[in-house]
Design an enzyme around this catalytic site. Structure first.
Site, mmCIF file in Angstrom:
data_model
loop_
_atom_site.group_PDB
_atom_site.id
_atom_site.type_symbol
_atom_site.label_atom_id
_atom_site.label_comp_id
_atom_site.label_asym_id
_atom_site.label_seq_id
_atom_site.Cartn_x
_atom_site.Cartn_y
_atom_site.Cartn_z
ATOM 1 N N ASP A 73 69.447 92.733 -2.919
ATOM 2 C CA ASP A 73 68.072 92.595 -3.357
ATOM 3 C C ASP A 73 67.719 91.113 -3.498
ATOM 4 O OD1 ASP A 73 65.539 93.298 -4.273
ATOM 5 O OD2 ASP A 73 66.209 93.569 -6.341
ATOM 6 N N HIS A 126 68.080 92.529 -12.898
ATOM 7 C CA HIS A 126 68.340 93.966 -12.808
ATOM 8 C C HIS A 126 68.794 94.516 -14.159
ATOM 9 C CE1 HIS A 126 69.109 93.672 -8.191
ATOM 10 N NE2 HIS A 126 67.835 93.725 -8.490
ATOM 11 N N SER A 183 71.111 89.268 -10.800
ATOM 12 C CA SER A 183 71.673 90.572 -11.150
ATOM 13 C C SER A 183 72.954 90.334 -11.949
ATOM 14 C CB SER A 183 71.911 91.405 -9.883
ATOM 15 O OG SER A 183 72.297 92.728 -10.215
#
Length: 205
Positions: free
Chosen positions: A145, A52, A25
């Site tokens: 995540d 992401h 991310s």
């Protein structure tokens, strides 16, 4: 020659690796460029990546990576079968999963940790599809995540790697993974890059 910790962990993994999944991310573009920089054009594993991205825009990530790296890079297509030596990126706005026949599938289910695509979706589905023949790498990021997805890979007997939180641009994601399980390797980006080269040389089918 004395083995490093990651070399010993890789040597101890009992099964050949058939695919690699990677999640990142915040700070992820730079991290991905670093770990993939040394991979040869003839790399023998398919690599699927979730980074992401904003849900509502086109991504040039695969194009940028393809220009900067020796690998063939592309955005994954729905129902496409994973092929050796291809670096696949999840498309914005869709969760990316791996089916039992090693093909990709897209879905528009709710975001996970505000993200769609979700790293957990990719990791958990790939763990089901490949079992102990999967390697998973979780890198820098600002949410949790990927932590449960990496645990799923470990529970299926796969090989798991977490970026050292001290080495990460944002340590939240690696720390979340380490709170759930002890991965096979915790390392900085330079060692992860060397590990991937060795993984292809010694473990790929």
């Amino acid at each position: 020659m004395r083995q490093t910790n990651w070399q010993a962990a890789l040597a101890a993994h009992p099964r050949p690796i058939e695919a690699l999944v990677v999640g990142a991310s915040a700070g992820g573009v730079s991290a991905l460029l670093t770990i993939f920089a040394a991979l040869p054009a003839h790399f023998r594993l398919p690599i699927a990546v979730v980074l992401h991205l904003p849900d509502n825009r086109q991504s040039a990530l695969a194009e940028v990576m393809g220009r900067r790296l020796g690998l063939t890079a592309k955005e994954a297509d729905n129902h496409e079968h994973l092929q050796a030596g291809i670096l696949y990126f999840a498309a914005p706005g869709y969760h990316l999963s791996v089916e039992a026949d090693h093909s990709f599938s897209f879905s528009r289910e709710e975001p996970v940790y505000f993200s769609r695509p979700s790293i957990d979706y990719l990791f958990e589905s790939a763990a089901d599809a490949y079992g102990a023949n999967l390697a998973g790498v979780l890198l820098t990021g600002a949410n949790e995540d990927g932590a449960s997805g990496l645990l799923a890979i470990k529970q299926q007997g796969g090989f798991t790697v977490v970026q050292d939180p001290k080495d990460a641009h944002v340590p939240t994601m690696p720390l979340a993974a380490l709170a759930l399980h002890q991965p096979d390797v915790v390392a900085g980006l330079a060692d992860i890059r060397a590990l991937l080269v060795e993984l292809e040389a010694t473990h790929a089918c």
